[in-house]
Design a protein around this motif. Structure first.
Motif, PDB file in Angstrom:
ATOM      1  N   MET A 257       0.986  -0.971   0.018  1.00 60.92           N
ATOM      2  CA  MET A 257       0.254   0.263   0.060  1.00 60.92           C
ATOM      3  C   MET A 257       1.080   1.289   0.164  1.00 60.92           C
ATOM      4  O   MET A 257       0.814   2.398  -1.100  1.00 60.92           O
ATOM      5  N   ALA A 258       2.010   1.462   0.932  1.00 61.67           N
ATOM      6  CA  ALA A 258       2.903   2.107   1.118  1.00 61.67           C
ATOM      7  C   ALA A 258       3.598   2.376  -0.633  1.00 61.67           C
ATOM      8  O   ALA A 258       3.091   3.690  -1.056  1.00 61.67           O
ATOM      9  N   ALA A 259       4.368   1.739  -1.265  1.00 59.02           N
ATOM     10  CA  ALA A 259       4.306   1.731  -2.696  1.00 59.02           C
ATOM     11  C   ALA A 259       3.747   2.409  -3.762  1.00 59.02           C
ATOM     12  O   ALA A 259       4.005   3.479  -4.493  1.00 59.02           O
ATOM     13  N   VAL A 260       2.177   2.002  -3.476  1.00 59.09           N
ATOM     14  CA  VAL A 260       1.320   2.591  -4.409  1.00 59.09           C
ATOM     15  C   VAL A 260       1.539   4.106  -3.567  1.00 59.09           C
ATOM     16  O   VAL A 260       0.944   5.031  -5.005  1.00 59.09           O
ATOM     17  N   SER A 261       1.437   4.077  -2.797  1.00 60.71           N
ATOM     18  CA  SER A 261       0.605   5.518  -2.150  1.00 60.71           C
ATOM     19  C   SER A 261       1.603   6.663  -2.789  1.00 60.71           C
ATOM     20  O   SER A 261       1.687   7.369  -3.267  1.00 60.71           O
ATOM     21  N   VAL A 262       3.358   6.029  -2.804  1.00 61.48           N
ATOM     22  CA  VAL A 262       4.391   7.175  -2.858  1.00 61.48           C
ATOM     23  C   VAL A 262       4.098   7.239  -5.257  1.00 61.48           C
ATOM     24  O   VAL A 262       4.523   8.270  -4.995  1.00 61.48           O
ATOM     25  N   LEU A 263       3.409   5.544  -5.896  1.00 58.20           N
ATOM     26  CA  LEU A 263       3.736   6.241  -6.974  1.00 58.20           C
ATOM     27  C   LEU A 263       2.157   7.277  -7.106  1.00 58.20           C
ATOM     28  O   LEU A 263       2.056   8.164  -8.331  1.00 58.20           O
ATOM     29  N   SER A 264       1.316   6.719  -6.546  1.00 56.39           N
ATOM     30  CA  SER A 264      -0.320   8.048  -6.747  1.00 56.39           C
ATOM     31  C   SER A 264      -0.794   7.913  -5.786  1.00 56.39           C
ATOM     32  O   SER A 264      -1.917   8.016  -5.920  1.00 56.39           O
ATOM     33  N   GLY A 265      -0.324   8.697  -4.495  1.00 57.44           N
ATOM     34  CA  GLY A 265      -1.569   8.531  -3.448  1.00 57.44           C
ATOM     35  C   GLY A 265      -1.680  10.073  -3.653  1.00 57.44           C
ATOM     36  O   GLY A 265      -3.130  10.214  -2.376  1.00 57.44           O
ATOM     37  N   GLY A 266      -1.191  10.831  -3.832  1.00 57.03           N
ATOM     38  CA  GLY A 266      -1.498  11.907  -3.856  1.00 57.03           C
ATOM     39  C   GLY A 266      -0.645  13.264  -5.289  1.00 57.03           C
ATOM     40  O   GLY A 266      -0.858  12.710  -6.350  1.00 57.03           O
ATOM     41  N   MET A 267      -0.824  14.315  -5.273  1.00 56.42           N
ATOM     42  CA  MET A 267      -0.890  15.347  -6.161  1.00 56.42           C
ATOM     43  C   MET A 267       0.785  15.007  -6.880  1.00 56.42           C
ATOM     44  O   MET A 267       1.011  15.010  -7.515  1.00 56.42           O
ATOM     45  N   SER A 268       1.777  15.084  -5.353  1.00 52.21           N
ATOM     46  CA  SER A 268       2.960  14.960  -5.129  1.00 52.21           C
ATOM     47  C   SER A 268       3.431  13.546  -5.878  1.00 52.21           C
ATOM     48  O   SER A 268       5.169  12.616  -5.506  1.00 52.21           O
ATOM     49  N   GLY A 269       2.357  12.401  -6.052  1.00 51.88           N
ATOM     50  CA  GLY A 269       2.510  11.350  -6.624  1.00 51.88           C
ATOM     51  C   GLY A 269       3.557  11.277  -8.136  1.00 51.88           C
ATOM     52  O   GLY A 269       3.576  12.260  -8.292  1.00 51.88           O
ATOM     53  N   ARG A 270       4.525   9.859  -8.021  1.00 50.43           N
ATOM     54  CA  ARG A 270       5.503  10.101  -8.784  1.00 50.43           C
ATOM     55  C   ARG A 270       4.558   9.848 -10.984  1.00 50.43           C
ATOM     56  O   ARG A 270       4.803  10.340 -10.937  1.00 50.43           O
ATOM     57  N   LEU A 271       3.597   9.433 -10.289  1.00 51.11           N
ATOM     58  CA  LEU A 271       2.982   9.272 -12.017  1.00 51.11           C
ATOM     59  C   LEU A 271       2.208  10.531 -12.188  1.00 51.11           C
ATOM     60  O   LEU A 271       2.358  11.151 -13.604  1.00 51.11           O
ATOM     61  N   PHE A 272       1.498  11.198 -10.907  1.00 53.38           N
ATOM     62  CA  PHE A 272       0.765  12.041 -11.833  1.00 53.38           C
ATOM     63  C   PHE A 272       1.971  13.559 -11.762  1.00 53.38           C
ATOM     64  O   PHE A 272       1.871  14.213 -12.524  1.00 53.38           O
ATOM     65  N   ALA A 284      -6.031  12.676 -16.628  1.00 51.10           N
ATOM     66  CA  ALA A 284      -6.170  11.305 -16.255  1.00 51.10           C
ATOM     67  C   ALA A 284      -5.410  10.741 -16.050  1.00 51.10           C
ATOM     68  O   ALA A 284      -4.981   9.978 -16.519  1.00 51.10           O
ATOM     69  N   VAL A 285      -4.497  10.485 -14.971  1.00 49.54           N
ATOM     70  CA  VAL A 285      -3.509   9.202 -14.513  1.00 49.54           C
ATOM     71  C   VAL A 285      -3.857   8.365 -13.134  1.00 49.54           C
ATOM     72  O   VAL A 285      -3.684   9.261 -11.869  1.00 49.54           O
ATOM     73  N   GLY A 286      -3.502   7.578 -12.873  1.00 45.95           N
ATOM     74  CA  GLY A 286      -3.710   7.181 -11.236  1.00 45.95           C
ATOM     75  C   GLY A 286      -2.894   5.160 -10.905  1.00 45.95           C
ATOM     76  O   GLY A 286      -3.923   4.660 -12.093  1.00 45.95           O
TER      77      GLY A 286
END
Lengths: 420, 410
Positions: A257-272, A284-286
């Motif tokens: 869950m923490a790994a997913v949050s790093v990727l896409s937890g908020g607008m500072s997430g890596r994907l965004f 839209a990306v998440g």
């Protein structure tokens, strides 16, 4: 946060779980009935959606109109859905109407009329909904993705297949209701304002039915995986991507869950940050964690115009793979705060909490108290997440695209490719 | 629920601060409500309100875009913004201990840099958002029908703008629009949940007290709509997507509660007239009506989705529903069911401070007054069939603007 879970197993074996929420005037409940898409006999895909509508077309002594009038009279906000494992029947309402609502739902679950003439209308609505999906590529891409990602029949689309829905009959569907609505495998979860003793004594009376168990072993088959493209002459290419990860029962669940949050937890997430903020590739990306009982994955959606589709997919896969290279302490801290604040805010919503309690009980056989989840999140750190990623490398991606243009996806030569 | 307390104040520059305090809540929510949207745009800056909303996240002279996102996420905030025809709202829900910090962050962001480089990258994101909605016919048909209905009235302006208007938009024009519309006398700062009102006021004074007011206004005119009918073919579609729009009372009108109950009686997802005559008999898979109250104007929007083979039958049934409504009105029995549904929706929405925030903010923006949940409950309970029927008689919902999107007809 509440630490108190009420639990009772009724005489018929059905489990009732409840959690109070202070200072609210509402209550919500969720019935998980073990009749999800994966439990359906072959050739009956979509029957779950038909059943969810059919159940409410008359039950107990009330015909369709009388039943819906009674539900509306209590101001009930209904939510029905079909997952891989269950039909989920949810309701939210003013707490004073809870007992009245449970009485109506006991009729719907135990004594639906299931009239043949009403069946055809439910079946037609399911068929129309399925056709409507062609006008909603964003939803369709994710349903196709789950179907390709999970071993068959676990990823089946609850909306079904048109040829099977066309042939579906009332008698065989009624037989599914009879054999699948097994009470000892049914879960009722309540959250909000309620009187547990009163609710349980009422339920004992209304659910005083025992039914024989039917053997419903599901043997998962092969996964399709790979890359599939569906041609659609729309404005965007809709991209769905999914890679396996640990289930909720795993000791590494919170690291995932923490790994997913790093990727896409908020607008500072890596994907965004990488896909939208730095490159302007998407609106839209998440990514999110997506779990069944025995299998789980991290899924990702992005929608982008055709000329940017390839770069979008490449950047997304790049970010998944880059997680292994390291996570900063600040990123980790943001991921944990985000997970905890989502948890606490969901605990204020009776519907969200009732759904959470029911799914915990199904997936784990117990309900995780909120404080325990919080301390498990607190216990994660950069090292534990990197350790988890090391053990669970993202090596295989299932990819589905819908849109005017196909992309190249050559992740692993062992996985075949197909185009439709 | 009963322990909610309302407080408000106004800074010298005109910024209003309103708060609904609920010390029992687990969270708190804050929002800046800016009274500006697509209806306040001229055609050469079509889409600027929404584009500006995106740019507000790009930071200030002392904060980069990445630092802004990190700062919100560090607070565990659930935050975002939305733009409509007449409002742009920036909000965040957080745990109580972070409310001051997140309010300070939003306050700083309300005076952005609007850097040229960020503007150029974000232009691509806006164009992607326009493309995304083109693939959502349910949204597309409502947007196009709104424009058809409101014609020359500013409420017909599209929120997103078009590919062309966004391409042509310059950062300079956006800055001019910003300095006029984001004046403190055109904004409301609202907070809900578990927080201390005096601390929020001190923070607002320190952060926002120096903002300069401007001479900002909006043209208000009621409009009954064009009543035009149009069908647009899109070869990639499979189903027929139909939108109907008819006039109704504005937000400032006390009869808005009756209008909202009328929409529920005609077009709620369950138990409504649309439901029984269109969805239950499987003639349309979706048929819904909602009431939208706006500044000085209002409308009833319907969305119906069906197969091409059922289009004429749907039209006949709709005609029957509206004729019956005009001749016989609504009954006390169906009104009572609609009241129950509205009241339980209010109770459920009130569970979380974030749910209360939009009510609190919009009541101040439109009415300059506080309405508690109890006020709304009383207003819904007081509506009679006569009130609802008076709206039907005055606005005749059967006389509507219609736009359909569907596949090519051979």
């Amino acid at each position: 946060m509440s630490e108190h879970i009420d639990k009772r197993i009724l005489d018929n074996g059905m489990v009732v779980l409840a959690e109070p929420i202070a200072n609210i005037g509402s209550a919500a409940f969720t019935f998980l009935v073990p009749s999800g898409a994966a439990t359906l006999p072959d050739g009956c895909c979509g029957a779950g959606t038909v059943i969810t509508d059919w159940l409410f077309r008359g039950a107990g002594a009330r015909n369709s109109r009388e039943l819906k009038d009674a539900l509306d009279g209590l101001g009930i906000h209904r939510a029905g859905s079909v997952t891989s494992s269950h039909i989920s029947l949810g309701a939210a309402l003013e707490a004073s109407n809870l007992c009245g609502a449970l009485e109506l739902y006991s009729d719907v679950i135990l004594s639906p009329m299931l009239e043949a003439e009403q069946f055809d209308l439910s079946r037609q609505l399911a068929l129309q909904g399925l056709m409507g999906l062609d006008d909603d590529p964003r939803q369709k891409v994710m349903l196709e993705l789950y179907e390709k990602f999970y071993p068959d029949p676990l990823g089946r689309s609850p909306m079904g297949k048109s040829d099977e829905l066309e042939k579906l009959g009332a008698a065989e569907t009624a037989e599914i209701v009879k054999s699948n609505f097994y009470l000892p495998d049914t879960i009722l979860a309540i959250a909000g304002k309620y009187d547990f003793d009163r609710v349980c004594s009422q339920l004992e009376k209304q659910f005083s039915v025992t039914r024989p168990r039917t053997d419903r072993q599901i043997k998962p088959g092969e996964r399709c995986g790979g890359y599939t493209h569906y041609k659609h002459d729309g404005a965007q290419v809709h991209i769905g991507l999914m890679t396996p990860t640990v289930t909720i029962a795993s000791a590494d669940y919170y690291n995932a869950m923490a790994a997913v949050s790093v990727l896409s937890g908020g607008m500072s997430g890596r994907l965004f940050t990488e896909v939208r903020e730095k490159r302007g590739l998407c609106y839209a990306v998440g990514a999110r964690y997506n779990a069944l009982k025995e299998y789980a994955g991290i899924s990702c959606y992005a929608g982008t115009t055709p000329e940017k589709a390839q770069e979008t997919l490449d950047v997304i896969k790049g970010e998944f793979n880059r997680l292994f290279e390291g996570i900063s302490a600040d990123e980790m801290q943001r991921a944990k705060v985000g997970l905890k604040s989502t948890l606490i805010m969901q605990s204020e919503s009776s519907s969200a909490r009732a759904g959470g309690i029911a799914s915990d009980y199904y997936l784990l056989g117990r309900v995780r108290p909120l404080d325990q989840i919080k301390s498990k999140i607190d216990a994660t750190g950069v090292d534990s997440v990197l350790g988890f990623l090391e053990k669970n490398k993202f090596t295989d991606y299932t990819v589905v695209t819908i849109g005017p243009k196909q992309v190249e996806h050559n992740q692993d030569p062992d996985w075949g490719e197909g185009t439709r | 629920m009963s322990n909610m307390e309302f407080k408000h104040t106004q800074l010298d520059n005109g910024l209003t601060v309103v708060g609904e305090i609920n010390t029992a809540a687990q969270s708190a929510a804050v929002g800046f409500f800016v009274r500006t949207g697509s209806r306040d745009e001229t055609s050469e800056v079509s889409g600027v309100s929404h584009f500006l909303e995106h740019m507000m996240f790009k930071g200030t002279d002392n904060l980069s875009a990445a630092e802004v996102n990190e700062a919100f996420d560090r607070l565990g905030a659930k935050y975002n913004a939305f733009t409509s025809e007449e409002n742009t709202v920036y909000y965040a829900a957080v745990l109580p201990e972070y409310l001051l910090a997140v309010t300070e962050l939003w306050s700083r962001l309300m005076r952005p840099s609007l850097r040229r480089q960020d503007f150029d990258i974000e232009k691509n994101v806006i164009k992607e958002e326009i493309a995304m909605y083109k693939d959502l016919p349910q949204f597309d048909v409502m947007d196009r029908c709104k424009t058809l209905h409101f014609k020359d009235h500013p409420c017909g302006h599209t929120v997103l703008g078009t590919e062309e208007s966004i391409t042509a938009l310059t950062a300079e024009r956006m800055r001019n629009y910003f300095s006029n519309r984001y004046a403190p006398n055109n904004m409301v700062l609202a907070c809900c949940g578990n927080f201390d009102f005096d601390s929020i006021c001190s923070l607002a004074e320190a952060q926002c007290g120096k903002w300069k007011p401007s001479d900002v206004s909006r043209e208000l005119a009621f409009y009954t709509g064009s009543k035009d009918k149009q069908r647009i073919e899109k070869p990639n579609l499979v189903r027929e997507h139909i939108c109907l729009v008819s006039p109704a009372v504005p937000m400032q009108d006390e009869r808005r509660f009756a209008a909202s109950l009328l929409a529920m009686i005609i077009g709620d997802s369950s138990g409504s007239r649309y439901f029984w005559q269109l969805v239950e008999p499987a003639i349309a898979e979706v048929a819904a009506m909602q009431y939208e109250s706006m500044d000085g104007v209002g409308a009833l929007y319907s969305y119906i989705r069906c197969g091409g083979e059922n289009v004429s039958q749907v039209a006949r049934i709709l005609g029957g529903i509206f004729e019956d409504l005009r001749k016989r009105g609504v009954s006390e029995d169906e009104l009572q069911k609609a009241r129950n549904k509205v009241l339980s929706a209010l109770t459920i929405k009130c569970e979380q401070p974030m749910g209360r925030l939009t009510n609190l903010g919009f009541n101040w923006v439109y009415l300059q007054r506080y309405r508690s949940m109890a006020d709304d409950v009383a207003a819904v309970k007081a509506v009679t069939p006569t009130d609802v029927n008076a709206i039907v008689a005055e606005f005749n919902p059967g006389d509507f603007t219609q736009l359909s999107l569907g596949p090519s007809r051979d």
